[in-house]
Design a protein around this motif. Structure first.
Motif, PDB file in Angstrom:
ATOM      1  N   GLY A  82       0.504  -1.108   0.132  1.00  0.00           N
ATOM      2  CA  GLY A  82      -0.083   0.029   0.207  1.00  0.00           C
ATOM      3  C   GLY A  82       0.702   1.172  -0.178  1.00  0.00           C
ATOM      4  O   GLY A  82       0.645   2.524  -0.736  1.00  0.00           O
ATOM      5  N   THR A  83       1.715   1.112   0.711  1.00  0.00           N
ATOM      6  CA  THR A  83       3.023   2.419   0.852  1.00  0.00           C
ATOM      7  C   THR A  83       3.493   3.245  -0.650  1.00  0.00           C
ATOM      8  O   THR A  83       3.218   4.032  -1.079  1.00  0.00           O
ATOM      9  N   ILE A  84       4.191   1.089  -1.535  1.00  0.00           N
ATOM     10  CA  ILE A  84       4.507   1.580  -2.263  1.00  0.00           C
ATOM     11  C   ILE A  84       3.690   2.072  -3.596  1.00  0.00           C
ATOM     12  O   ILE A  84       3.562   2.753  -4.632  1.00  0.00           O
ATOM     13  N   TYR A  85       2.607   1.303  -3.706  1.00  0.00           N
ATOM     14  CA  TYR A  85       0.813   1.723  -5.005  1.00  0.00           C
ATOM     15  C   TYR A  85       1.212   3.480  -4.237  1.00  0.00           C
ATOM     16  O   TYR A  85       0.488   4.151  -5.444  1.00  0.00           O
ATOM     17  N   PHE A  86       0.915   4.176  -2.674  1.00  0.00           N
ATOM     18  CA  PHE A  86       0.605   5.124  -2.637  1.00  0.00           C
ATOM     19  C   PHE A  86       1.384   6.068  -3.633  1.00  0.00           C
ATOM     20  O   PHE A  86       1.545   7.351  -3.923  1.00  0.00           O
ATOM     21  N   ILE A  87       2.944   6.123  -3.130  1.00  0.00           N
ATOM     22  CA  ILE A  87       4.209   6.399  -3.644  1.00  0.00           C
ATOM     23  C   ILE A  87       4.090   6.530  -5.053  1.00  0.00           C
ATOM     24  O   ILE A  87       4.719   7.774  -5.842  1.00  0.00           O
ATOM     25  N   SER A  88       3.966   5.805  -6.380  1.00  0.00           N
ATOM     26  CA  SER A  88       3.968   4.838  -7.589  1.00  0.00           C
ATOM     27  C   SER A  88       2.320   6.353  -8.313  1.00  0.00           C
ATOM     28  O   SER A  88       3.026   6.575  -8.908  1.00  0.00           O
ATOM     29  N   MET A  89       1.527   6.121  -7.266  1.00  0.00           N
ATOM     30  CA  MET A  89      -0.075   6.312  -8.085  1.00  0.00           C
ATOM     31  C   MET A  89       0.611   8.229  -7.853  1.00  0.00           C
ATOM     32  O   MET A  89      -0.375   8.892  -8.412  1.00  0.00           O
ATOM     33  N   LEU A  90       1.631   8.654  -6.427  1.00  0.00           N
ATOM     34  CA  LEU A  90       1.300  10.158  -6.923  1.00  0.00           C
ATOM     35  C   LEU A  90       2.618  10.290  -6.986  1.00  0.00           C
ATOM     36  O   LEU A  90       2.670  11.793  -7.821  1.00  0.00           O
ATOM     37  N   ILE A  91       3.797   9.289  -8.306  1.00  0.00           N
ATOM     38  CA  ILE A  91       4.870  10.222  -9.154  1.00  0.00           C
ATOM     39  C   ILE A  91       3.428   9.948 -10.465  1.00  0.00           C
ATOM     40  O   ILE A  91       3.749  11.394 -10.738  1.00  0.00           O
ATOM     41  N   GLY A  92       3.198   9.161 -10.970  1.00  0.00           N
ATOM     42  CA  GLY A  92       2.357   8.866 -11.840  1.00  0.00           C
ATOM     43  C   GLY A  92       0.818   9.859 -11.828  1.00  0.00           C
ATOM     44  O   GLY A  92       1.030  10.886 -12.884  1.00  0.00           O
ATOM     45  N   ALA A  93      -0.268  10.887 -10.799  1.00  0.00           N
ATOM     46  CA  ALA A  93      -1.111  11.689 -11.147  1.00  0.00           C
ATOM     47  C   ALA A  93      -0.189  13.411 -10.929  1.00  0.00           C
ATOM     48  O   ALA A  93      -0.187  13.887 -11.753  1.00  0.00           O
ATOM     49  N   ALA A  94       1.000  13.073 -10.299  1.00  0.00           N
ATOM     50  CA  ALA A  94       2.426  14.924  -9.880  1.00  0.00           C
ATOM     51  C   ALA A  94       2.231  14.636 -11.159  1.00  0.00           C
ATOM     52  O   ALA A  94       2.354  15.815 -11.352  1.00  0.00           O
ATOM     53  N   THR A  95       3.142  13.870 -12.491  1.00  0.00           N
ATOM     54  CA  THR A  95       3.709  14.253 -13.086  1.00  0.00           C
ATOM     55  C   THR A  95       2.685  14.113 -15.245  1.00  0.00           C
ATOM     56  O   THR A  95       3.866  14.399 -15.813  1.00  0.00           O
TER      57      THR A  95
END
Length: 168
Positions: free
Chosen positions: A39-52
């Motif tokens: 879940g933590t890795i999902y959050f980081i990955s989604m944050l990167i994807g959504a922000a970029t």
């Protein structure tokens, strides 16, 4: 390769881990479990994807999906940090995070089908019946999935969000 710019590669590779992590958590737990290692890795990955997405988006809808995804992601992870909502918090968390996976899947399917195989993509425009069918299938999966999650949560009578110690 595939007509992707360097910022596009950063966006793609940054958000890519979220796809198998979401599939894993849905298969194993029936939902995205925010306070777990996946879940933590999902959050980081989604944050990167959504922000970029804002640096690579070519369609106005892409920016809207990015904003909505960021809001849902932060809401889904933030709601579990408070006990104020009680049981409703678990439902809110689950629905918000499931929607983030949906908002990742829709453009992923669209972009992949418009770029692969390299030079001869499966789809050449957004109105392709194949693409519309794939997106409709994702919508059906979302509706069925959220319904199943809510039924499961009601049967479990969960009163708190699932934590890392709950998922072993």
């Amino acid at each position: 390769m595939f007509g992707i710019s360097p910022p596009g590669w950063a966006h793609t590779l940054g958000s890519l881990p979220a796809i198998p992590l979401a599939i894993y958590m849905f298969a194993r737990h029936g939902r995205i479990v925010p306070r777990s290692r996946p879940g933590t890795i999902y959050f980081i990955s989604m944050l990167i994807g959504a922000a970029t997405v804002f640096s690579v988006a070519h369609q106005p809808a892409s920016n809207a999906i990015g904003v909505v995804t960021l809001i849902l992601l932060l809401a889904g992870y933030g709601v579990g940090l408070t006990q104020r909502l009680g049981r409703a918090g678990v439902y809110t968390e689950t629905i918000c995070l499931t929607l983030t996976a949906f908002f990742l899947a829709v453009p992923a399917v669209s972009e992949t089908s418009r770029r692969v195989p390299d030079g001869h993509p499966l789809v050449t425009d957004l109105n392709s019946p194949l693409l519309i069918g794939a997106q409709a299938s994702l919508l059906v999966a979302l509706i069925v999935g959220i319904t199943a999650q809510v039924i499961y949560l009601r049967r479990q009578k969960m009163t708190r969000p699932m934590h890392a110690e709950d998922v072993g």
